[in-house]
Design a protein around this motif. Sequence first.
Motif, PDB file in Angstrom:
ATOM      1  N   TYR A   1       0.806  -1.210   0.000  1.00 34.81           N
ATOM      2  CA  TYR A   1       0.000   0.000   0.000  1.00 34.81           C
ATOM      3  C   TYR A   1       0.839   1.259   0.000  1.00 34.81           C
ATOM      4  CZ  TYR A   1      -3.935   3.031   1.095  1.00 34.81           C
ATOM      5  OH  TYR A   1      -4.884   4.005   1.061  1.00 34.81           O
ATOM      6  N   TYR A   2       1.949   1.285   0.702  1.00 35.68           N
ATOM      7  CA  TYR A   2       2.782   2.469   0.782  1.00 35.68           C
ATOM      8  C   TYR A   2       3.801   2.494  -0.348  1.00 35.68           C
ATOM      9  CZ  TYR A   2       0.893   2.501   5.494  1.00 35.68           C
ATOM     10  OH  TYR A   2       0.059   2.495   6.578  1.00 35.68           O
ATOM     11  N   GLN A   3       4.068   3.705  -0.868  1.00 38.72           N
ATOM     12  CA  GLN A   3       4.992   3.842  -1.979  1.00 38.72           C
ATOM     13  C   GLN A   3       5.882   5.067  -1.791  1.00 38.72           C
ATOM     14  OE1 GLN A   3       3.071   3.949  -5.810  1.00 38.72           O
ATOM     15  NE2 GLN A   3       4.923   4.547  -6.878  1.00 38.72           N
ATOM     16  N   GLU A   4       7.172   4.901  -2.088  1.00 41.33           N
ATOM     17  CA  GLU A   4       8.131   5.999  -2.177  1.00 41.33           C
ATOM     18  C   GLU A   4       8.877   5.811  -3.487  1.00 41.33           C
ATOM     19  OE1 GLU A   4       9.708   7.528   1.983  1.00 41.33           O
ATOM     20  OE2 GLU A   4       9.957   5.359   1.790  1.00 41.33           O
ATOM     21  N   GLY A   5       8.847   6.848  -4.335  1.00 43.14           N
ATOM     22  CA  GLY A   5       9.432   6.696  -5.666  1.00 43.14           C
ATOM     23  C   GLY A   5       8.727   5.567  -6.388  1.00 43.14           C
ATOM     24  N   SER A   6       9.492   4.658  -6.956  1.00 42.88           N
ATOM     25  CA  SER A   6       8.869   3.516  -7.641  1.00 42.88           C
ATOM     26  C   SER A   6       8.799   2.281  -6.737  1.00 42.88           C
ATOM     27  CB  SER A   6       9.657   3.176  -8.916  1.00 42.88           C
ATOM     28  OG  SER A   6      10.988   2.837  -8.585  1.00 42.88           O
ATOM     29  N   HIS A   7       9.235   2.423  -5.492  1.00 46.53           N
ATOM     30  CA  HIS A   7       9.247   1.282  -4.573  1.00 46.53           C
ATOM     31  C   HIS A   7       7.914   1.159  -3.832  1.00 46.53           C
ATOM     32  CE1 HIS A   7      10.892  -1.763  -1.928  1.00 46.53           C
ATOM     33  NE2 HIS A   7      10.355  -1.114  -0.907  1.00 46.53           N
ATOM     34  N   ILE A   8       7.302  -0.010  -3.940  1.00 42.47           N
ATOM     35  CA  ILE A   8       6.102  -0.353  -3.181  1.00 42.47           C
ATOM     36  C   ILE A   8       6.553  -1.247  -2.030  1.00 42.47           C
ATOM     37  CG2 ILE A   8       3.844  -1.490  -3.196  1.00 42.47           C
ATOM     38  CD1 ILE A   8       3.922   0.879  -5.059  1.00 42.47           C
ATOM     39  N   TYR A   9       6.176  -0.857  -0.831  1.00 42.77           N
ATOM     40  CA  TYR A   9       6.571  -1.653   0.328  1.00 42.77           C
ATOM     41  C   TYR A   9       5.723  -2.904   0.412  1.00 42.77           C
ATOM     42  CZ  TYR A   9       9.278   2.309   1.893  1.00 42.77           C
ATOM     43  OH  TYR A   9      10.207   3.307   1.981  1.00 42.77           O
ATOM     44  N   ASP A  10       6.386  -4.060   0.487  1.00 42.86           N
ATOM     45  CA  ASP A  10       5.657  -5.308   0.699  1.00 42.86           C
ATOM     46  C   ASP A  10       5.004  -5.275   2.067  1.00 42.86           C
ATOM     47  OD1 ASP A  10       6.382  -6.339  -1.741  1.00 42.86           O
ATOM     48  OD2 ASP A  10       8.125  -7.389  -0.954  1.00 42.86           O
ATOM     49  N   GLU A  11       5.674  -4.619   3.006  1.00 46.91           N
ATOM     50  CA  GLU A  11       5.154  -4.478   4.354  1.00 46.91           C
ATOM     51  C   GLU A  11       5.779  -3.221   4.949  1.00 46.91           C
ATOM     52  OE1 GLU A  11       4.656  -7.535   7.990  1.00 46.91           O
ATOM     53  OE2 GLU A  11       5.190  -8.378   6.048  1.00 46.91           O
ATOM     54  N   SER A  12       5.015  -2.498   5.735  1.00 49.41           N
ATOM     55  CA  SER A  12       5.546  -1.292   6.359  1.00 49.41           C
ATOM     56  C   SER A  12       4.808  -1.025   7.659  1.00 49.41           C
ATOM     57  CB  SER A  12       5.395  -0.095   5.427  1.00 49.41           C
ATOM     58  OG  SER A  12       5.944   1.058   6.007  1.00 49.41           O
ATOM     59  N   ASN A  13       5.511  -0.468   8.608  1.00 48.28           N
ATOM     60  CA  ASN A  13       4.918  -0.072   9.869  1.00 48.28           C
ATOM     61  C   ASN A  13       4.093   1.186   9.634  1.00 48.28           C
ATOM     62  OD1 ASN A  13       5.078   1.814  12.297  1.00 48.28           O
ATOM     63  ND2 ASN A  13       5.656  -0.152  13.195  1.00 48.28           N
ATOM     64  N   ASP A  14       2.834   1.197  10.043  1.00 52.72           N
ATOM     65  CA  ASP A  14       1.965   2.342   9.750  1.00 52.72           C
ATOM     66  C   ASP A  14       2.413   3.615  10.460  1.00 52.72           C
ATOM     67  OD1 ASP A  14       1.033   1.057  12.167  1.00 52.72           O
ATOM     68  OD2 ASP A  14      -0.805   2.216  12.025  1.00 52.72           O
ATOM     69  N   VAL A  15       3.031   3.512  11.631  1.00 56.00           N
ATOM     70  CA  VAL A  15       3.511   4.708  12.339  1.00 56.00           C
ATOM     71  C   VAL A  15       4.692   5.318  11.585  1.00 56.00           C
ATOM     72  CG1 VAL A  15       4.500   5.580  14.498  1.00 56.00           C
ATOM     73  CG2 VAL A  15       2.648   3.897  14.562  1.00 56.00           C
ATOM     74  N   GLU A  16       5.601   4.479  11.101  1.00 49.89           N
ATOM     75  CA  GLU A  16       6.728   4.973  10.306  1.00 49.89           C
ATOM     76  C   GLU A  16       6.233   5.580   8.994  1.00 49.89           C
ATOM     77  OE1 GLU A  16      10.454   5.989   8.848  1.00 49.89           O
ATOM     78  OE2 GLU A  16       9.701   5.699  10.880  1.00 49.89           O
ATOM     79  N   ALA A  17       5.266   4.948   8.367  1.00 52.35           N
ATOM     80  CA  ALA A  17       4.698   5.498   7.135  1.00 52.35           C
ATOM     81  C   ALA A  17       4.051   6.859   7.397  1.00 52.35           C
ATOM     82  CB  ALA A  17       3.678   4.524   6.545  1.00 52.35           C
TER      83      ALA A  17
END
Length: 147
Positions: free
Chosen positions: A49-65
């Motif tokens: 769900y989260y994206q930076e540049g062309s990278h889609i995170y397979d998993e990410s901490n919602d607080v860090e996002a």
Amino acid sequence: MPDTNGSKKETLRLDIVERSLDKYKNADIIVFNTGHWWTHEKTSKGKDYYQEGSHIYDESNDVEAFRRALTTWARWVDANVSPKKTLVFFRGYSASHFSGGQWNSGGQCDHETEPIKNETYLKTYTQKMTVLESVLKGMRTPVAWKW
């Protein structure tokens, strides 16, 4: 973001702000309101769900996002808004909220007049409040905020 079956997945960009914000640079008052987007089931799970540049995170901490997204927002405000001309407000939650089910299963927010008081939603947002306070302290532009 294209999915494996050819359809598109929505992603929440952490590194850019919506292009339409440019038309508000010279507004007298700007109110940003994001709180309820960070309590949705899809957002808090952080999968594809989260994206930076062309990278889609397979998993990410919602607080860090949340921290990354708010930092991007803060940089935009500091670079584009004149505190001499514009009052900037940040609201964590709007007065309206869902009742009668979740957003994807029959819930609706029509005609609500009270803020969210359900501790289930509010307890999980405590860490994000700390992140918000930290980001706001680092900004040059004063931001009034209400949770």
